[in-house]
Scaffold this motif. Structure first.
Motif, PDB file in Angstrom:
ATOM      1  N   ARG A  19     -22.990 -52.399 -38.307  1.00  0.00           N
ATOM      2  CA  ARG A  19     -23.521 -52.319 -39.667  1.00  0.00           C
ATOM      3  C   ARG A  19     -23.522 -50.869 -40.127  1.00  0.00           C
ATOM      4  NH1 ARG A  19     -22.909 -56.932 -41.236  1.00  0.00           N
ATOM      5  NH2 ARG A  19     -24.114 -58.624 -40.374  1.00  0.00           N
ATOM      6  N   HIS A  20     -23.136 -50.648 -41.371  1.00  0.00           N
ATOM      7  CA  HIS A  20     -23.178 -49.287 -41.910  1.00  0.00           C
ATOM      8  C   HIS A  20     -24.628 -48.933 -42.256  1.00  0.00           C
ATOM      9  CE1 HIS A  20     -22.296 -45.679 -44.135  1.00  0.00           C
ATOM     10  NE2 HIS A  20     -23.031 -46.156 -45.124  1.00  0.00           N
ATOM     11  N   VAL A  21     -25.061 -47.800 -41.783  1.00  0.00           N
ATOM     12  CA  VAL A  21     -26.382 -47.275 -42.117  1.00  0.00           C
ATOM     13  C   VAL A  21     -26.146 -45.878 -42.675  1.00  0.00           C
ATOM     14  CG1 VAL A  21     -28.658 -46.629 -41.255  1.00  0.00           C
ATOM     15  CG2 VAL A  21     -27.473 -48.600 -40.261  1.00  0.00           C
ATOM     16  N   GLY A  22     -26.521 -45.684 -43.924  1.00  0.00           N
ATOM     17  CA  GLY A  22     -26.288 -44.410 -44.578  1.00  0.00           C
ATOM     18  C   GLY A  22     -27.083 -43.266 -43.964  1.00  0.00           C
ATOM     19  N   SER A  23     -26.532 -42.068 -44.108  1.00  0.00           N
ATOM     20  CA  SER A  23     -27.192 -40.870 -43.579  1.00  0.00           C
ATOM     21  C   SER A  23     -28.582 -40.693 -44.166  1.00  0.00           C
ATOM     22  CB  SER A  23     -26.339 -39.636 -43.866  1.00  0.00           C
ATOM     23  OG  SER A  23     -25.152 -39.688 -43.123  1.00  0.00           O
ATOM     24  N   ASP A  24     -28.756 -41.055 -45.435  1.00  0.00           N
ATOM     25  CA  ASP A  24     -30.065 -40.910 -46.066  1.00  0.00           C
ATOM     26  C   ASP A  24     -31.111 -41.768 -45.347  1.00  0.00           C
ATOM     27  OD1 ASP A  24     -28.717 -43.207 -47.004  1.00  0.00           O
ATOM     28  OD2 ASP A  24     -29.851 -43.227 -48.881  1.00  0.00           O
ATOM     29  N   ARG A  25     -30.718 -42.947 -44.908  1.00  0.00           N
ATOM     30  CA  ARG A  25     -31.649 -43.828 -44.187  1.00  0.00           C
ATOM     31  C   ARG A  25     -31.952 -43.288 -42.791  1.00  0.00           C
ATOM     32  NH1 ARG A  25     -30.535 -49.896 -42.599  1.00  0.00           N
ATOM     33  NH2 ARG A  25     -32.499 -50.318 -41.571  1.00  0.00           N
ATOM     34  N   LEU A  26     -30.959 -42.689 -42.145  1.00  0.00           N
ATOM     35  CA  LEU A  26     -31.173 -42.096 -40.824  1.00  0.00           C
ATOM     36  C   LEU A  26     -32.157 -40.940 -40.926  1.00  0.00           C
ATOM     37  CD1 LEU A  26     -27.491 -41.996 -39.504  1.00  0.00           C
ATOM     38  CD2 LEU A  26     -29.224 -43.755 -39.093  1.00  0.00           C
ATOM     39  N   ILE A  27     -31.972 -40.114 -41.940  1.00  0.00           N
ATOM     40  CA  ILE A  27     -32.858 -38.962 -42.148  1.00  0.00           C
ATOM     41  C   ILE A  27     -34.274 -39.432 -42.469  1.00  0.00           C
ATOM     42  CG2 ILE A  27     -33.299 -36.963 -43.636  1.00  0.00           C
ATOM     43  CD1 ILE A  27     -30.158 -36.776 -43.909  1.00  0.00           C
ATOM     44  N   LYS A  28     -34.382 -40.443 -43.319  1.00  0.00           N
ATOM     45  CA  LYS A  28     -35.711 -40.965 -43.681  1.00  0.00           C
ATOM     46  C   LYS A  28     -36.416 -41.551 -42.452  1.00  0.00           C
ATOM     47  CE  LYS A  28     -38.163 -44.066 -46.569  1.00  0.00           C
ATOM     48  NZ  LYS A  28     -38.717 -44.355 -47.689  1.00  0.00           N
ATOM     49  N   ALA A  29     -35.669 -42.250 -41.609  1.00  0.00           N
ATOM     50  CA  ALA A  29     -36.267 -42.800 -40.378  1.00  0.00           C
ATOM     51  C   ALA A  29     -36.740 -41.668 -39.475  1.00  0.00           C
ATOM     52  CB  ALA A  29     -35.265 -43.693 -39.652  1.00  0.00           C
ATOM     53  N   GLY A  30     -35.968 -40.595 -39.430  1.00  0.00           N
ATOM     54  CA  GLY A  30     -36.377 -39.432 -38.651  1.00  0.00           C
ATOM     55  C   GLY A  30     -37.647 -38.817 -39.205  1.00  0.00           C
ATOM     56  N   LEU A  31     -37.721 -38.700 -40.522  1.00  0.00           N
ATOM     57  CA  LEU A  31     -38.917 -38.151 -41.163  1.00  0.00           C
ATOM     58  C   LEU A  31     -40.126 -39.047 -40.915  1.00  0.00           C
ATOM     59  CD1 LEU A  31     -40.174 -35.958 -42.914  1.00  0.00           C
ATOM     60  CD2 LEU A  31     -39.411 -37.238 -44.927  1.00  0.00           C
ATOM     61  N   ASN A  32     -39.931 -40.358 -41.044  1.00  0.00           N
ATOM     62  CA  ASN A  32     -41.025 -41.301 -40.766  1.00  0.00           C
ATOM     63  C   ASN A  32     -41.544 -41.125 -39.344  1.00  0.00           C
ATOM     64  OD1 ASN A  32     -40.854 -42.480 -43.311  1.00  0.00           O
ATOM     65  ND2 ASN A  32     -39.606 -44.195 -42.617  1.00  0.00           N
ATOM     66  N   ALA A  33     -40.623 -40.997 -38.396  1.00  0.00           N
ATOM     67  CA  ALA A  33     -41.022 -40.836 -36.996  1.00  0.00           C
ATOM     68  C   ALA A  33     -41.753 -39.523 -36.772  1.00  0.00           C
ATOM     69  CB  ALA A  33     -39.786 -40.927 -36.088  1.00  0.00           C
ATOM     70  N   LEU A  34     -41.279 -38.480 -37.403  1.00  0.00           N
ATOM     71  CA  LEU A  34     -41.919 -37.171 -37.270  1.00  0.00           C
ATOM     72  C   LEU A  34     -43.344 -37.215 -37.818  1.00  0.00           C
ATOM     73  CD1 LEU A  34     -41.157 -34.322 -36.286  1.00  0.00           C
ATOM     74  CD2 LEU A  34     -40.541 -33.782 -38.640  1.00  0.00           C
TER      75      LEU A  34
END
Length: 176
Positions: A28-43
């Protein structure tokens, strides 16, 4: 009026990272913006990881770096997921993963059963183990109010079919 935001827990953040890892592993394609947001959420949720701040802090022009950084974060957290190398086994693993999301309420039953029908069962030759989920997909996809069955009832049947499939997972895996 102020908008009230709910803060993601550490467990929720880890679950989100794991979910995205599986999405990507299953093609599945997951956009870079979603990856970054998930990283921010985790942080923000307090997940401690050496590469997480770098992922969460990427700027728009640095988005192409997000997939590699996301994989590094997953590797450091022990969440990196590799589906089975055998294509059929990978489809069965994906069916199990999607059914689990339907069963736990994190994926809409109509969307999940449609995914199983269109992307998994078809490729596996419509195996008997997936018939109830495919049937639910057909019912939910073509539902009309005139049927006299509430859409919510069909959703409930899909959740039960997913739970039933999950209870037979080792048999489905071995039977392939």
């Amino acid at each position: 009026m102020p908008i009230e935001k709910t803060v993601m827990t550490r467990d929720d953040a880890l679950k989100q990272l794991s979910h995205i890892a599986r999405e990507r592993a299953f093609g599945r394609h997951v956009g870079s913006d979603r990856l970054i947001k998930a990283g921010l959420n985790a942080l923000i949720a307090g997940v401690e990881n050496p590469s997480l701040a770098m992922l969460a802090g990427l700027l728009r022009n640095e988005e192409p770096e997000a997939p590699a950084l996301f994989d590094r974060v997953l590797d450091e957290l022990g969440l990196l997921f590799h589906p089975p190398a055998d294509p059929r086994a990978a489809k069965w693993a994906m069916a199990y993963w999607v059914a689990g999301q339907i069963a736990d309420g994190s994926l809409d039953p109509a969307a999940g059963t449609h995914l199983i029908w269109a992307d998994i069962a078809h490729d596996l030759g419509y195996p008997e183990e997936l018939e109830p989920l495919v049937h639910c997909a057909h019912s939910l996809d073509g539902w009309e109010e005139s049927w006299g069955v509430a859409f919510e009832e069909l959703n409930g049947e899909a959740v039960e079919a997913a739970k039933q499939f999950l209870s037979t997972w080792p048999a489905a895996e071995a039977g392939d």
